[in-house]
Scaffold this motif. Structure first.
Motif, PDB file in Angstrom:
ATOM      1  N   LEU A  16      62.898 -14.802  16.260  1.00  0.00           N
ATOM      2  CA  LEU A  16      63.100 -15.478  14.979  1.00  0.00           C
ATOM      3  C   LEU A  16      64.304 -14.917  14.230  1.00  0.00           C
ATOM      4  O   LEU A  16      65.086 -15.672  13.636  1.00  0.00           O
ATOM      5  N   PHE A  17      64.475 -13.593  14.268  1.00  0.00           N
ATOM      6  CA  PHE A  17      65.617 -12.993  13.582  1.00  0.00           C
ATOM      7  C   PHE A  17      66.941 -13.373  14.259  1.00  0.00           C
ATOM      8  O   PHE A  17      67.938 -13.623  13.584  1.00  0.00           O
ATOM      9  N   LEU A  18      66.952 -13.443  15.583  1.00  0.00           N
ATOM     10  CA  LEU A  18      68.171 -13.829  16.287  1.00  0.00           C
ATOM     11  C   LEU A  18      68.536 -15.285  16.003  1.00  0.00           C
ATOM     12  O   LEU A  18      69.698 -15.600  15.701  1.00  0.00           O
ATOM     13  N   SER A  19      67.564 -16.183  16.092  1.00  0.00           N
ATOM     14  CA  SER A  19      67.836 -17.599  15.830  1.00  0.00           C
ATOM     15  C   SER A  19      68.219 -17.814  14.369  1.00  0.00           C
ATOM     16  O   SER A  19      69.130 -18.587  14.070  1.00  0.00           O
ATOM     17  N   GLY A  20      67.541 -17.113  13.463  1.00  0.00           N
ATOM     18  CA  GLY A  20      67.863 -17.227  12.049  1.00  0.00           C
ATOM     19  C   GLY A  20      69.243 -16.687  11.737  1.00  0.00           C
ATOM     20  O   GLY A  20      69.971 -17.252  10.908  1.00  0.00           O
ATOM     21  N   THR A  21      69.632 -15.617  12.401  1.00  0.00           N
ATOM     22  CA  THR A  21      70.961 -15.041  12.183  1.00  0.00           C
ATOM     23  C   THR A  21      72.048 -15.993  12.639  1.00  0.00           C
ATOM     24  O   THR A  21      73.050 -16.201  11.939  1.00  0.00           O
ATOM     25  N   TYR A  22      71.848 -16.599  13.810  1.00  0.00           N
ATOM     26  CA  TYR A  22      72.894 -17.498  14.304  1.00  0.00           C
ATOM     27  C   TYR A  22      73.001 -18.759  13.450  1.00  0.00           C
ATOM     28  O   TYR A  22      74.100 -19.257  13.198  1.00  0.00           O
ATOM     29  N   ALA A  23      71.875 -19.264  12.981  1.00  0.00           N
ATOM     30  CA  ALA A  23      71.910 -20.415  12.071  1.00  0.00           C
ATOM     31  C   ALA A  23      72.591 -20.034  10.756  1.00  0.00           C
ATOM     32  O   ALA A  23      73.289 -20.851  10.147  1.00  0.00           O
ATOM     33  N   THR A  24      72.406 -18.791  10.328  1.00  0.00           N
ATOM     34  CA  THR A  24      73.048 -18.313   9.107  1.00  0.00           C
ATOM     35  C   THR A  24      74.565 -18.312   9.250  1.00  0.00           C
ATOM     36  O   THR A  24      75.286 -18.648   8.297  1.00  0.00           O
ATOM     37  N   PHE A  25      75.073 -17.946  10.419  1.00  0.00           N
ATOM     38  CA  PHE A  25      76.519 -18.007  10.663  1.00  0.00           C
ATOM     39  C   PHE A  25      77.044 -19.411  10.399  1.00  0.00           C
ATOM     40  O   PHE A  25      78.106 -19.594   9.787  1.00  0.00           O
ATOM     41  N   TYR A  26      76.294 -20.398  10.867  1.00  0.00           N
ATOM     42  CA  TYR A  26      76.729 -21.780  10.697  1.00  0.00           C
ATOM     43  C   TYR A  26      76.678 -22.203   9.229  1.00  0.00           C
ATOM     44  O   TYR A  26      77.626 -22.823   8.714  1.00  0.00           O
ATOM     45  N   LEU A  27      75.599 -21.881   8.550  1.00  0.00           N
ATOM     46  CA  LEU A  27      75.494 -22.233   7.134  1.00  0.00           C
ATOM     47  C   LEU A  27      76.588 -21.558   6.321  1.00  0.00           C
ATOM     48  O   LEU A  27      77.158 -22.157   5.397  1.00  0.00           O
ATOM     49  N   TRP A  28      76.897 -20.322   6.667  1.00  0.00           N
ATOM     50  CA  TRP A  28      77.974 -19.599   5.966  1.00  0.00           C
ATOM     51  C   TRP A  28      79.304 -20.301   6.195  1.00  0.00           C
ATOM     52  O   TRP A  28      80.156 -20.352   5.304  1.00  0.00           O
ATOM     53  N   HIS A  29      79.483 -20.865   7.371  1.00  0.00           N
ATOM     54  CA  HIS A  29      80.729 -21.521   7.741  1.00  0.00           C
ATOM     55  C   HIS A  29      80.939 -22.841   7.005  1.00  0.00           C
ATOM     56  O   HIS A  29      82.075 -23.183   6.635  1.00  0.00           O
ATOM     57  N   VAL A  30      79.890 -23.617   6.793  1.00  0.00           N
ATOM     58  CA  VAL A  30      80.042 -24.963   6.234  1.00  0.00           C
ATOM     59  C   VAL A  30      79.690 -25.050   4.747  1.00  0.00           C
ATOM     60  O   VAL A  30      79.849 -26.112   4.153  1.00  0.00           O
ATOM     61  N   LEU A  31      79.212 -23.949   4.156  1.00  0.00           N
ATOM     62  CA  LEU A  31      78.808 -23.985   2.749  1.00  0.00           C
ATOM     63  C   LEU A  31      79.606 -22.967   1.928  1.00  0.00           C
ATOM     64  O   LEU A  31      79.428 -21.754   2.091  1.00  0.00           O
ATOM     65  N   PRO A  32      80.488 -23.432   1.039  1.00  0.00           N
ATOM     66  CA  PRO A  32      81.238 -22.498   0.194  1.00  0.00           C
ATOM     67  C   PRO A  32      80.335 -21.622  -0.679  1.00  0.00           C
ATOM     68  O   PRO A  32      80.713 -20.513  -1.043  1.00  0.00           O
ATOM     69  N   LYS A  33      79.164 -22.120  -1.008  1.00  0.00           N
ATOM     70  CA  LYS A  33      78.212 -21.367  -1.839  1.00  0.00           C
ATOM     71  C   LYS A  33      77.111 -20.738  -0.984  1.00  0.00           C
ATOM     72  O   LYS A  33      75.996 -20.500  -1.455  1.00  0.00           O
ATOM     73  N   ALA A  34      77.432 -20.454   0.263  1.00  0.00           N
ATOM     74  CA  ALA A  34      76.422 -19.942   1.196  1.00  0.00           C
ATOM     75  C   ALA A  34      75.820 -18.631   0.723  1.00  0.00           C
ATOM     76  O   ALA A  34      74.650 -18.341   0.997  1.00  0.00           O
ATOM     77  N   ARG A  35      76.591 -17.814   0.007  1.00  0.00           N
ATOM     78  CA  ARG A  35      76.068 -16.518  -0.454  1.00  0.00           C
ATOM     79  C   ARG A  35      74.911 -16.694  -1.425  1.00  0.00           C
ATOM     80  O   ARG A  35      74.139 -15.752  -1.656  1.00  0.00           O
ATOM     81  N   PHE A  36      74.788 -17.891  -2.006  1.00  0.00           N
ATOM     82  CA  PHE A  36      73.651 -18.193  -2.874  1.00  0.00           C
ATOM     83  C   PHE A  36      72.576 -18.995  -2.133  1.00  0.00           C
ATOM     84  O   PHE A  36      71.379 -18.787  -2.334  1.00  0.00           O
ATOM     85  N   ILE A  37      73.005 -19.936  -1.275  1.00  0.00           N
ATOM     86  CA  ILE A  37      72.068 -20.842  -0.623  1.00  0.00           C
ATOM     87  C   ILE A  37      71.276 -20.146   0.475  1.00  0.00           C
ATOM     88  O   ILE A  37      70.076 -20.391   0.646  1.00  0.00           O
ATOM     89  N   ILE A  38      71.919 -19.250   1.225  1.00  0.00           N
ATOM     90  CA  ILE A  38      71.218 -18.541   2.295  1.00  0.00           C
ATOM     91  C   ILE A  38      70.068 -17.693   1.743  1.00  0.00           C
ATOM     92  O   ILE A  38      68.938 -17.775   2.241  1.00  0.00           O
ATOM     93  N   PRO A  39      70.301 -16.864   0.696  1.00  0.00           N
ATOM     94  CA  PRO A  39      69.154 -16.147   0.114  1.00  0.00           C
ATOM     95  C   PRO A  39      68.106 -17.089  -0.475  1.00  0.00           C
ATOM     96  O   PRO A  39      66.909 -16.777  -0.453  1.00  0.00           O
ATOM     97  N   LEU A  40      68.568 -18.238  -0.993  1.00  0.00           N
ATOM     98  CA  LEU A  40      67.620 -19.214  -1.540  1.00  0.00           C
ATOM     99  C   LEU A  40      66.669 -19.686  -0.446  1.00  0.00           C
ATOM    100  O   LEU A  40      65.450 -19.772  -0.669  1.00  0.00           O
ATOM    101  N   ILE A  41      67.207 -19.989   0.731  1.00  0.00           N
ATOM    102  CA  ILE A  41      66.370 -20.442   1.837  1.00  0.00           C
ATOM    103  C   ILE A  41      65.466 -19.311   2.323  1.00  0.00           C
ATOM    104  O   ILE A  41      64.266 -19.519   2.560  1.00  0.00           O
ATOM    105  N   PHE A  42      66.039 -18.111   2.458  1.00  0.00           N
ATOM    106  CA  PHE A  42      65.268 -16.967   2.974  1.00  0.00           C
ATOM    107  C   PHE A  42      64.097 -16.634   2.051  1.00  0.00           C
ATOM    108  O   PHE A  42      62.934 -16.652   2.470  1.00  0.00           O
ATOM    109  N   PHE A  43      64.399 -16.339   0.801  1.00  0.00           N
ATOM    110  CA  PHE A  43      63.339 -15.920  -0.119  1.00  0.00           C
ATOM    111  C   PHE A  43      62.564 -17.107  -0.679  1.00  0.00           C
ATOM    112  O   PHE A  43      61.359 -17.004  -0.927  1.00  0.00           O
ATOM    113  N   GLY A  44      63.265 -18.230  -0.861  1.00  0.00           N
ATOM    114  CA  GLY A  44      62.587 -19.414  -1.387  1.00  0.00           C
ATOM    115  C   GLY A  44      61.508 -19.912  -0.453  1.00  0.00           C
ATOM    116  O   GLY A  44      60.427 -20.315  -0.897  1.00  0.00           O
TER     117      GLY A  44
END
Length: 251
Positions: free
Chosen positions: A40-68
């Motif tokens: 789960l951590f490996l798949s989540g990490t790789y998906a995070t790379f993609y979200l970081w790449h396509v989302l200028p506000k990824a530094r906010f959205i990624i924690p939102l998905i993780f903790f939200g």
């Protein structure tokens, strides 16, 4: 960073291949159960790379998905109002607020892979229209296996392998909530290999749970997996031509 992303992807593919054999055919020994959390951590990490790449506000959205996602699921386990009545066991690792901490990367994996897969379709508002549906379609494969293996326990019956229909509505609402933020800030991918690998990640998640369900006697789940593979084969060539013809999308 690109080399690190490639390393994580290769490691995930190896982990997936071993897991498909051990988990898919019920050969995983009890002392190796921790491998599920690593997956789960490996798949989540790789998906995070993609979200970081396509989302200028990824530094906010990624924690939102993780903790939200953990907070939403905690609310769900305590009230039964969103997904139905269920409780988590410790099979997926230690609990926080009644939810395994691994649900954070799990939801990142589901949302990131579903978002990448939605890029196969060239329609307006695909993020809002398709991503929530894809996450539910993925849960149709995940939940029967998770319930069978006691990763979480349902406390009320349902017509789909004992899973309440309310659960799938809860998944849709949760995914739609995250998709609202993604749709607001999304940009075209410039690293198509990263996007395509996350599309493969979506397929690999389906294959893992589909094969596991089939070997466990839940034969109907394999239809869910096969349908996704057929959709991918039907739309991938169009997606490839479309992205090739737009220089902004080239790696």
């Amino acid at each position: 960073m690109d080399r690190f992303q490639q390393y994580v992807w290769k490691l995930f593919v190896i982990w997936f291949s071993i897991g498909l054999l051990l988990v898919g055919f019920s050969l995983l020994p009890s002392w190796l159960e921790w491998a599920n959390a690593v997956f789960l951590f490996l798949s989540g990490t790789y998906a995070t790379f993609y979200l970081w790449h396509v989302l200028p506000k990824a530094r906010f959205i990624i924690p939102l998905i993780f903790f939200g996602s953990i907070l939403i699921e905690s609310f769900g386990t305590k009230t039964g109002l969103l997904f139905g009545k269920y409780i988590y066991t410790t099979e997926f690792g230690p609990l926080w607020l009644g939810v395994p901490i691994t649900m954070g990367p799990a939801w990142l994996s589901v949302i990131g892979a579903s978002y990448a897969f939605s890029r196969l379709f060239s329609i307006r508002y695909s993020t809002l229209l398709i991503v929530p549906l894809l996450t539910v379609w993925l849960d149709l494969a995940i939940d029967p296996v998770a319930s069978l293996n006691q990763y979480w326990v349902w406390q009320e019956p349902g017509i789909y392998y004992g899973i309440p229909t309310q659960n799938f509505l809860g998944w849709y609402i949760t995914a739609l909530f995250f998709s609202l933020f993604i749709a607001k800030y999304e940009e075209p991918a410039t690293n198509l290999q990263l996007e395509r690998n996350n599309q493969k990640l979506f397929l690999m998640l389906h294959v893992l749970f589909g094969v596991t369900a089939w070997t466990s006697g839940l034969h109907g789940v394999l239809f869910v997996t096969c349908s996704v593979i057929l959709i991918y084969l039907a739309y991938y060539s169009r997606y490839k031509r479309r992205t090739f013809n737009h220089p902004v999308d080239r790696p």
